[in-house]
Scaffold this motif. Structure first.
Motif, PDB file in Angstrom:
ATOM      1  N   ALA A 293       1.078  -1.378   0.322  1.00  0.00           N
ATOM      2  CA  ALA A 293      -0.382   0.095   0.043  1.00  0.00           C
ATOM      3  C   ALA A 293       1.071   1.356   0.290  1.00  0.00           C
ATOM      4  O   ALA A 293       0.799   2.462  -0.741  1.00  0.00           O
ATOM      5  CB  ALA A 293      -1.303   0.485   1.238  1.00  0.00           C
ATOM      6  N   GLU A 296       2.507   1.675  -3.350  1.00  0.00           N
ATOM      7  CA  GLU A 296       1.509   1.729  -4.485  1.00  0.00           C
ATOM      8  C   GLU A 296       1.776   2.989  -3.860  1.00  0.00           C
ATOM      9  O   GLU A 296       1.133   4.529  -5.063  1.00  0.00           O
ATOM     10  CB  GLU A 296       0.195   0.672  -4.199  1.00  0.00           C
ATOM     11  CG  GLU A 296      -0.868   1.260  -5.151  1.00  0.00           C
ATOM     12  CD  GLU A 296      -1.871   0.206  -5.189  1.00  0.00           C
ATOM     13  OE1 GLU A 296      -2.308   0.075  -6.197  1.00  0.00           O
ATOM     14  OE2 GLU A 296      -2.149  -0.208  -4.274  1.00  0.00           O
ATOM     15  N   LYS A 297       0.984   4.154  -3.115  1.00  0.00           N
ATOM     16  CA  LYS A 297       0.774   4.900  -3.034  1.00  0.00           C
ATOM     17  C   LYS A 297       2.082   6.427  -3.658  1.00  0.00           C
ATOM     18  O   LYS A 297       1.628   7.120  -4.574  1.00  0.00           O
ATOM     19  CB  LYS A 297       1.198   5.697  -1.325  1.00  0.00           C
ATOM     20  CG  LYS A 297       0.275   6.971  -1.023  1.00  0.00           C
ATOM     21  CD  LYS A 297      -0.745   7.785  -1.457  1.00  0.00           C
ATOM     22  CE  LYS A 297      -0.097   9.133  -0.961  1.00  0.00           C
ATOM     23  NZ  LYS A 297      -1.843  10.218  -1.505  1.00  0.00           N
ATOM     24  N   ARG A 300       2.003   5.885  -7.578  1.00  0.00           N
ATOM     25  CA  ARG A 300       0.628   5.034  -8.371  1.00  0.00           C
ATOM     26  C   ARG A 300      -0.158   6.614  -8.329  1.00  0.00           C
ATOM     27  O   ARG A 300      -0.839   6.800  -8.259  1.00  0.00           O
ATOM     28  CB  ARG A 300       0.127   4.145  -8.303  1.00  0.00           C
ATOM     29  CG  ARG A 300       0.813   3.131  -9.068  1.00  0.00           C
ATOM     30  CD  ARG A 300       0.737   1.774  -9.190  1.00  0.00           C
ATOM     31  NE  ARG A 300      -0.429   1.169 -10.587  1.00  0.00           N
ATOM     32  CZ  ARG A 300      -1.141   0.445 -10.614  1.00  0.00           C
ATOM     33  NH1 ARG A 300      -2.042  -0.361  -9.808  1.00  0.00           N
ATOM     34  NH2 ARG A 300      -1.707   0.645 -11.341  1.00  0.00           N
ATOM     35  N   HIS A 302      -1.882   6.126  -5.316  1.00  0.00           N
ATOM     36  CA  HIS A 302      -3.155   6.420  -4.227  1.00  0.00           C
ATOM     37  C   HIS A 302      -3.140   4.595  -3.409  1.00  0.00           C
ATOM     38  O   HIS A 302      -2.351   3.753  -4.443  1.00  0.00           O
ATOM     39  CB  HIS A 302      -4.250   5.921  -5.335  1.00  0.00           C
ATOM     40  CG  HIS A 302      -4.394   4.816  -6.208  1.00  0.00           C
ATOM     41  ND1 HIS A 302      -3.936   5.467  -7.814  1.00  0.00           N
ATOM     42  CD2 HIS A 302      -4.378   3.396  -6.437  1.00  0.00           C
ATOM     43  CE1 HIS A 302      -3.350   4.203  -8.382  1.00  0.00           C
ATOM     44  NE2 HIS A 302      -4.015   3.222  -7.550  1.00  0.00           N
ATOM     45  N   SER A 304      -4.539   1.757  -2.723  1.00  0.00           N
ATOM     46  CA  SER A 304      -5.912   0.311  -2.929  1.00  0.00           C
ATOM     47  C   SER A 304      -6.022  -0.692  -2.157  1.00  0.00           C
ATOM     48  O   SER A 304      -5.295  -0.880  -1.790  1.00  0.00           O
ATOM     49  CB  SER A 304      -6.066   0.639  -4.818  1.00  0.00           C
ATOM     50  OG  SER A 304      -5.254  -1.395  -4.622  1.00  0.00           O
ATOM     51  N   LEU A 305      -7.426  -1.094  -1.934  1.00  0.00           N
ATOM     52  CA  LEU A 305      -8.050  -2.252  -0.711  1.00  0.00           C
ATOM     53  C   LEU A 305      -7.647  -3.523  -2.547  1.00  0.00           C
ATOM     54  O   LEU A 305      -6.649  -4.534  -1.277  1.00  0.00           O
ATOM     55  CB  LEU A 305      -9.259  -2.368  -0.889  1.00  0.00           C
ATOM     56  CG  LEU A 305      -9.914  -3.380  -0.620  1.00  0.00           C
ATOM     57  CD1 LEU A 305      -9.720  -3.593   0.878  1.00  0.00           C
ATOM     58  CD2 LEU A 305     -11.240  -3.501  -0.797  1.00  0.00           C
ATOM     59  N   GLY A 307      -4.735  -3.241  -3.668  1.00  0.00           N
ATOM     60  CA  GLY A 307      -3.353  -3.513  -3.122  1.00  0.00           C
ATOM     61  C   GLY A 307      -3.332  -4.268  -2.449  1.00  0.00           C
ATOM     62  O   GLY A 307      -1.983  -4.610  -1.932  1.00  0.00           O
TER      63      GLY A 307
END
Length: 455
Positions: A293, A296-297, A300, A302, A304-305, A307
């Motif tokens: 997470a 990813e933040k 990308r 964000h 995500s759930l 992720g």
């Protein structure tokens, strides 16, 4: 008849004089008897039966719902059916010949290093009274308990492959492919890694609960099968989003809960090491979910759930081979590394090579399994809080890493070759393994099974 006191006293004296000699003769016999008498503990047996049920739950419904939510609505039932039917078929094949080929045969020499024999075909000789050894001398469990626990591993591993070939393969072709792959890939690798006379077991490869046997094996198979099958219509040309992330979340949670049976159950006993494996199965996926997470933040924009759920599964995969070898801190580090590396495999590696691994079986299970198998050599080190086998002072990370690498390479090559041959056989039998383009457009739910998930 009466005996005089003198005669009785003489007999007693003779007996007393003979006792030391009798005891000396009896001692080796008593020691030999102690060596062969094994104990079957009801607590261990209960724990293994519970673990078996947990692993079933992680397959049906856990894996089925995790995969089902990730496909489009028109293919929901097809994935559920492939996992469910695959599980059912593997259960039957395991009882008929799988157990015999995976966990029986001579303990040394020749072909027995790679595959078992048919000595327990149809579970011949396996009764409620027969027992199987654990990792503690003199402690055993009912053999039937071991049979059904290993059955669940044999059933979930081929089912994992379904995610890579989702939304485009004929149902009959899927079933025939899974049967061939189970016979010629799962059984030999399970035998090599987990059977006492297996080749990789003899090398000293560490795989506590299935990093090579389950995850690398299935992950590589998914990659090869997806490449041979070809991409879905519209892949990388139009969005193909998951249709229901709620189902995926529920499935991921069921996977996580079931994984306690998968990892801690592989200890075969209800001991402190099973508790350590349980703790590692909490912390490693937790670290992986957070690492995915966070990464990813930053990469990308964000978190995500999907992720976070995928990260948790990646962490579960990575800790599987190390569950009973890693210390508490090592498990956290291994999980975090797996979360980041698997994110890279899914987001960067797959688009780079343009293979349509539909639900990222290779990106999560294949890559995560490789990270876990190699990382086991590090986290098992007693100097890092691990629980390596043998003398802790003699453990060498470098030599164990080489052994783990050999096991990883063998698993990759073996699975890839078997998968390629199995796919070619299936294509020849069915005149092509893919459904027609019109059936793919309509969705496999209606075209293959004649029903809709949602009405």
């Amino acid at each position: 008849m009466k005996v005089s006191k003198l005669a009785g006293g003489a007999a007693l004296a003779s007996l007393l004089l003979a006792l030391p000699a009798l005891a000396q003769e009896a001692a080796p016999a008593a020691e030999a008897a102690a060596e062969v008498v094994a104990t079957v503990d009801k607590g261990d047996t209960t724990w293994m039966l519970v673990s078996t049920i947990l692993v079933i739950a992680m397959t049906i419904p856990g894996l089925a719902l995790f995969y089902g939510g990730l496909v489009r609505a028109k293919n929901m039932l097809s994935v559920l059916m492939q996992v469910f039917a695959g599980f059912s078929m593997m259960a039957i094949l395991w009882v008929i010949y799988g157990y015999s080929l995976a966990f029986n045969g001579p303990t040394e020499g020749g072909l027995s290093a790679f595959i078992g024999d048919f000595s327990k075909l149809f579970l011949s000789g396996v009764t409620p009274a027969s027992t199987a050894a654990t990792f503690t001398a003199g402690v055993e469990i009912p053999e039937l308990t071991f049979v059904i626990f290993q059955l669940t591993f044999a059933a979930i591993t081929p089912a994992l492959i379904v995610g890579a070939i989702a939304e485009r393969m004929k149902f009959g072709a899927v079933m025939v492919f899974l049967a061939i792959w189970f016979t010629f890939s799962y059984l030999p690798i399970a035998h090599m890694v987990w059977f006492g006379g297996g080749y990789l077991f003899g090398l000293g490869a560490y795989d506590f609960a299935g990093g090579t046997v389950v995850h690398i094996n299935a992950g590589v198979a998914g990659l090869v099968a997806a490449i041979v099958l070809g991409p879905r219509v519209g892949f990388m040309k139009e969005p193909i989003p998951p249709h229901n992330l709620v189902w995926t979340f529920v499935g991921a949670c069921l996977l996580w809960v079931g994984w306690f049976g998968f990892n801690a159950g592989s200890n075969l006993e209800a001991t402190g090491l099973a508790a350590q494996a349980t703790l590692n199965t909490i912390t490693a996926p937790a670290a992986a979910a957070l690492a995915w997470a966070i990464a990813e933040k930053f990469t990308r924009g964000h978190a995500s759930l999907l992720g976070a759920a995928s990260g948790a599964v990646a962490g579960l995969v990575a800790i599987t081979p190390a569950a009973g070898f890693a210390g508490s801190m090592g498990a956290i580090v291994l999980g975090a590394v797996a979360g980041v590396v698997c994110l890279w495999a899914v987001v960067t590696l797959k688009p780079m090579f343009k293979y349509d691994d539909a639900l990222d079986v290779f990106g999560v299970h294949g890559v995560g399994g490789i990270v876990g198998a190699l990382g086991t050599a590090i986290v098992a080190a007693p100097s890092l809080g691990g629980y390596a086998l043998g003398d802790p002072a003699a453990y060498n990370i470098g030599s164990q890493f080489v052994t783990q690498l050999i096991a990883v390479v063998i698993a990759i090559v073996w699975s890839a070759v078997v998968t390629l041959v199995a796919m070619l056989i299936v294509k020849a039998i069915f005149g092509g393994a893919r459904v027609p383009e019109s059936a793919e457009s309509d969705g496999l739910d209606i075209s293959s099974h004649g029903e809709h998930a949602y009405n």
